[in-house]
Design an enzyme around this catalytic site. Structure first.
Site, mmCIF file in Angstrom:
data_model
loop_
_atom_site.group_PDB
_atom_site.id
_atom_site.type_symbol
_atom_site.label_atom_id
_atom_site.label_comp_id
_atom_site.label_asym_id
_atom_site.label_seq_id
_atom_site.Cartn_x
_atom_site.Cartn_y
_atom_site.Cartn_z
ATOM 1 N N ARG A 13 22.442 50.874 -50.906
ATOM 2 C CA ARG A 13 21.894 50.335 -49.654
ATOM 3 C C ARG A 13 21.306 48.944 -49.868
ATOM 4 O O ARG A 13 21.297 48.119 -48.957
ATOM 5 C CB ARG A 13 20.830 51.302 -49.120
ATOM 6 C CG ARG A 13 20.449 51.107 -47.677
ATOM 7 C CD ARG A 13 19.699 52.312 -47.111
ATOM 8 N NE ARG A 13 18.602 52.766 -47.949
ATOM 9 C CZ ARG A 13 17.447 52.106 -48.115
ATOM 10 N NH1 ARG A 13 17.231 50.970 -47.497
ATOM 11 N NH2 ARG A 13 16.504 52.601 -48.898
ATOM 12 N N CYS B 195 19.631 55.738 -59.642
ATOM 13 C CA CYS B 195 19.108 56.994 -60.204
ATOM 14 C C CYS B 195 20.168 58.085 -60.194
ATOM 15 O O CYS B 195 20.338 58.806 -61.186
ATOM 16 C CB CYS B 195 17.884 57.471 -59.429
ATOM 17 S SG CYS B 195 16.431 56.486 -59.797
ATOM 18 N N HIS C 248 12.809 62.800 -59.650
ATOM 19 C CA HIS C 248 12.299 61.663 -58.880
ATOM 20 C C HIS C 248 10.793 61.846 -58.687
ATOM 21 O O HIS C 248 10.316 62.970 -58.525
ATOM 22 C CB HIS C 248 12.984 61.587 -57.509
ATOM 23 C CG HIS C 248 14.149 60.653 -57.465
ATOM 24 N ND1 HIS C 248 15.422 61.055 -57.110
ATOM 25 C CD2 HIS C 248 14.241 59.308 -57.720
ATOM 26 C CE1 HIS C 248 16.241 59.996 -57.155
ATOM 27 N NE2 HIS C 248 15.547 58.933 -57.522
HETATM 28 N N1 PCA Z 1 14.689 54.548 -58.317
HETATM 29 C C1 PCA Z 1 15.979 54.128 -57.799
HETATM 30 C C2 PCA Z 1 16.634 53.366 -58.916
HETATM 31 C C3 PCA Z 1 15.559 53.089 -59.898
HETATM 32 C C4 PCA Z 1 14.437 53.934 -59.490
HETATM 33 O O1 PCA Z 1 13.372 54.090 -60.117
HETATM 34 C C5 PCA Z 1 16.802 55.288 -57.266
HETATM 35 O O2 PCA Z 1 16.221 56.291 -56.816
HETATM 36 O O3 PCA Z 1 18.021 55.225 -57.288
#
Ligand code: PCA
Length: 217
Positions: A93, A146, A169
């Site tokens: 995005r 990620c 996450h």
């Molecule tokens: N979050 C992003 C990429 C790096 C990060 O810490 C993600 O959720 O893709």
């Protein structure tokens, strides 16, 4: 070379205009720690599609870790978010830190559409809750860097006997959330505690528990 089995724990550098990435702040504090007879090696990956993949592959080759755990910031999420699945798709995005913005490209051409986490996500969830940490199972790691790293970890683990992988996450840090009205955050100490619990549980739980934590939507 040391015979202590290794854990590769990755975080990311800041992206999207932020000055910190709480995933790296948390992961770096665990570097060198011994957890359940394993040694943690922390690695910062750039929030860049191409170079993060190269760095991950090199680290796995060099360190031969038995557990791979990726950690990333998911601003807006309110809990430690244990990912169940990673998909073979890049759909960015926003441009990554190198300016690349792939749309509808595979992470690894010709590889399976998706992999499930091979860490005991339900046991990890229960252990986090038991220690008073807000945590949830997530059924999508998104389609950005990620998810790519989660997918690549599972792809690499699938080719190596006895190697397991997964991704978590985490919310914004309190500093990141402060100027954003109503944004959720989690203190660094809680994130670190959650990651330690996740790793300890992964080490002691070869087969996951069956525990309802599904979503209706
Ligand atoms: N979050 C992003 C990429 C790096 C990060 O810490 C993600 O959720 O893709």
């Amino acid at each position: 070379m040391s015979t202590v089995p290794r854990i590769l724990l990755t975080g990311f550098d800041p992206f999207g205009g932020e000055s910190i990435n709480p995933s790296w702040e948390a992961v770096r504090t665990l570097h060198g720690k011994r957890i359940g007879g394993h040694r943690v090696v922390a690695l910062q990956l750039p929030t860049e599609f191409a170079s993060s993949l190269r760095m991950l592959k090199a680290a796995v080759r060099e360190l031969t870790p038995v557990i791979l755990l990726g950690v990333g910031q998911a601003g807006g999420r309110s809990q430690l978010s244990i990912e169940r699945v990673a998909i073979n798709l890049q759909d960015a995005r926003i441009p990554d830190n190198a300016g690349a913005q792939p749309v509808d490209e595979p992470v690894i051409a010709g590889a399976p559409a998706a992999y499930f986490s091979t860490l005991p996500i339900k046991a990890m969830l229960a252990a986090m809750h038991a220690q008073g940490l807000p945590a949830e199972i997530s059924n999508s790691a998104g389609t950005y860097v990620c998810n790519q790293i989660a997918y690549a970890m599972l792809y690499l683990a699938a080719k190596r006997r006895g190697v397991r992988a997964g991704f978590i996450h985490i919310p914004y840090s309190p500093t990141q959330a402060a100027p954003r009205h109503g944004a959720a955050s989690m203190a660094l100490t809680d994130v670190v505690r959650g990651l330690e619990i996740a790793l300890r549980t992964a080490i002691t739980t070869p087969v996951d528990r069956k525990l309802g934590a599904g979503a209706l939507d």
